[in-house]
Design a protein around this motif. Sequence first.
Motif, PDB file in Angstrom:
ATOM      1  N   ILE A  24       7.984   2.003   2.904  1.00  0.00           N
ATOM      2  CA  ILE A  24       8.177   2.858   1.737  1.00  0.00           C
ATOM      3  C   ILE A  24       6.882   3.487   1.230  1.00  0.00           C
ATOM      4  O   ILE A  24       6.918   4.390   0.410  1.00  0.00           O
ATOM      5  CB  ILE A  24       8.862   2.099   0.585  1.00  0.00           C
ATOM      6  N   GLY A  25       5.743   3.010   1.733  1.00  0.00           N
ATOM      7  CA  GLY A  25       4.469   3.618   1.336  1.00  0.00           C
ATOM      8  C   GLY A  25       4.396   5.089   1.707  1.00  0.00           C
ATOM      9  O   GLY A  25       3.651   5.861   1.092  1.00  0.00           O
ATOM     10  N   HIS A  26       5.190   5.466   2.703  1.00  0.00           N
ATOM     11  CA  HIS A  26       5.125   6.857   3.185  1.00  0.00           C
ATOM     12  C   HIS A  26       6.321   7.685   2.749  1.00  0.00           C
ATOM     13  O   HIS A  26       6.639   8.706   3.354  1.00  0.00           O
ATOM     14  CB  HIS A  26       4.918   6.860   4.700  1.00  0.00           C
ATOM     15  N   MET A  27       6.983   7.252   1.671  1.00  0.00           N
ATOM     16  CA  MET A  27       8.005   8.106   1.053  1.00  0.00           C
ATOM     17  C   MET A  27       7.300   9.222   0.294  1.00  0.00           C
ATOM     18  O   MET A  27       6.320   8.979  -0.415  1.00  0.00           O
ATOM     19  CB  MET A  27       8.830   7.301   0.032  1.00  0.00           C
ATOM     20  N   GLY A  79       1.098  13.348  -0.900  1.00  0.00           N
ATOM     21  CA  GLY A  79       2.061  13.011  -1.950  1.00  0.00           C
ATOM     22  C   GLY A  79       2.909  11.795  -1.654  1.00  0.00           C
ATOM     23  O   GLY A  79       3.938  11.573  -2.289  1.00  0.00           O
ATOM     24  N   HIS A  80       2.463  10.975  -0.688  1.00  0.00           N
ATOM     25  CA  HIS A  80       3.205   9.753  -0.398  1.00  0.00           C
ATOM     26  C   HIS A  80       2.929   8.701  -1.475  1.00  0.00           C
ATOM     27  O   HIS A  80       1.868   8.716  -2.114  1.00  0.00           O
ATOM     28  CB  HIS A  80       2.823   9.203   0.979  1.00  0.00           C
ATOM     29  N   LEU A  81       3.876   7.791  -1.614  1.00  0.00           N
ATOM     30  CA  LEU A  81       3.759   6.745  -2.645  1.00  0.00           C
ATOM     31  C   LEU A  81       2.433   5.991  -2.546  1.00  0.00           C
ATOM     32  O   LEU A  81       1.774   5.726  -3.547  1.00  0.00           O
ATOM     33  CB  LEU A  81       4.942   5.773  -2.505  1.00  0.00           C
ATOM     34  N   LYS A  93      -3.754  13.048  -0.707  1.00  0.00           N
ATOM     35  CA  LYS A  93      -3.645  12.773   0.727  1.00  0.00           C
ATOM     36  C   LYS A  93      -3.473  11.275   0.992  1.00  0.00           C
ATOM     37  O   LYS A  93      -4.121  10.445   0.368  1.00  0.00           O
ATOM     38  CB  LYS A  93      -4.901  13.284   1.456  1.00  0.00           C
ATOM     39  N   CYS A  94      -2.605  10.987   1.936  1.00  0.00           N
ATOM     40  CA  CYS A  94      -2.264   9.601   2.278  1.00  0.00           C
ATOM     41  C   CYS A  94      -3.050   9.149   3.513  1.00  0.00           C
ATOM     42  O   CYS A  94      -3.527   9.974   4.296  1.00  0.00           O
ATOM     43  CB  CYS A  94      -0.764   9.533   2.546  1.00  0.00           C
ATOM     44  N   SER A  95      -3.136   7.828   3.712  1.00  0.00           N
ATOM     45  CA  SER A  95      -3.842   7.275   4.881  1.00  0.00           C
ATOM     46  C   SER A  95      -3.217   7.736   6.199  1.00  0.00           C
ATOM     47  O   SER A  95      -3.869   7.743   7.237  1.00  0.00           O
ATOM     48  CB  SER A  95      -3.832   5.746   4.821  1.00  0.00           C
ATOM     49  N   CYS A  96      -1.931   8.133   6.168  1.00  0.00           N
ATOM     50  CA  CYS A  96      -1.231   8.548   7.393  1.00  0.00           C
ATOM     51  C   CYS A  96      -1.485  10.027   7.697  1.00  0.00           C
ATOM     52  O   CYS A  96      -1.063  10.524   8.734  1.00  0.00           O
ATOM     53  CB  CYS A  96       0.267   8.301   7.260  1.00  0.00           C
ATOM     54  N   GLY A  97      -2.142  10.744   6.785  1.00  0.00           N
ATOM     55  CA  GLY A  97      -2.407  12.163   6.981  1.00  0.00           C
ATOM     56  C   GLY A  97      -1.483  13.061   6.170  1.00  0.00           C
ATOM     57  O   GLY A  97      -1.747  14.261   6.013  1.00  0.00           O
TER      58      GLY A  97
HETATM   59 ZN   LIG Z   1       1.660   8.319   4.233  1.00  0.00          ZN
END
Ligand SMILES: [Zn+2]
Length: 334
Positions: A176-179, A194-196, A187-191
């Motif tokens: 759910i971290g990447h919702m 706006g992810h959680l 920016k998220c760690s996955c690239g």
């Molecule tokens: Zn992410």
Amino acid sequence: MQRTTGKLLATQGYVLGIEISGSGARQSVALADLNGTILHRVRRPLEYIPDTSTVLNLLDDMLSEVTHPEQLHDGRILRVGVAVGGLVDVTHGTVRTLYHAHGWDNFPLQEHFEQRLDVPCIIDNNANAAALAEVAHGIAVGERVALYVGLGRGIGGGLVVNGKIYHGMTCTAGEIGHMLVKENGPKCSCGGYGHLEAIASAQAISRAMIGLSVEYPETEEAIRRVTGSRAERITAEQVFRLAAEGDKIAQRVVDEVNTYLGIALANIVQLINPGVIILGGQVAQAGELLIQPLQARVRDLCLPAASKDLLIVQSSLGAEANIVGALTLALQDI
Ligand SMILES: [Zn+2]
């Protein structure tokens, strides 16, 4: 504890739990009896992000220490459970990827430990393991539909339904971290954006607080006061406390967390209708400062029938959730 449903119906012996994180911060090994009581445990945190062989060699030493014949006077080791802080393919027993670390992609970790220890091994994601631990031994004992949310350096989730981890088709259920919760957000760690995780993880909260404080001397002073002049070490819990004390910048950061974590949880509640949501990880150490407004927000956003009996609670296993989770994985069906 009585075990009447197991396949093995073992009465003597031990299980091993192993915890691995990508950041190097958490490597631990624990030996437990068949009730899950920890008898011996070693931890070897590292200050840097280690490569695969460093971690495996370190674990090898730790395993030798914990499985020393002197420790095993009541039988042999029956099974090993491993909680991994990354994406795990449970079907094939492999690590898909370990966040922050290199060299783990598609690593056959289950086979590695089965060969090393000559006993069956179960590996899973650490949030899944923690969810199982909370239902088996923690705050959510007996809950039929329980969601664990690990608000640590990243954000992980684990769903346990009728005592079993729900993995989905390719073992990514609970990520759910990447919702997406905020279009065009940070920016998220996955690239992604706006992810959680980019808003509500421990790292995101500390980073937002430090970033925003630059233009506010009073807030900078408050950060220096609570961190002993080591601003970069400010914890999410400290940010929540500063907000409660009235610091306007801390309140902005906390409001942002409540807003978007609330959206994510409310959407999940509408889909899976859990009885309990367990919050773990460093952010959850803020306790009621986090939980009370979050519970109100989730109630606000959900259909009353979906949320009226829902409990949002703090993990009772705390920092132990992953290693207890690893042991709980090992104890399944014994
Ligand atoms: Zn992410």
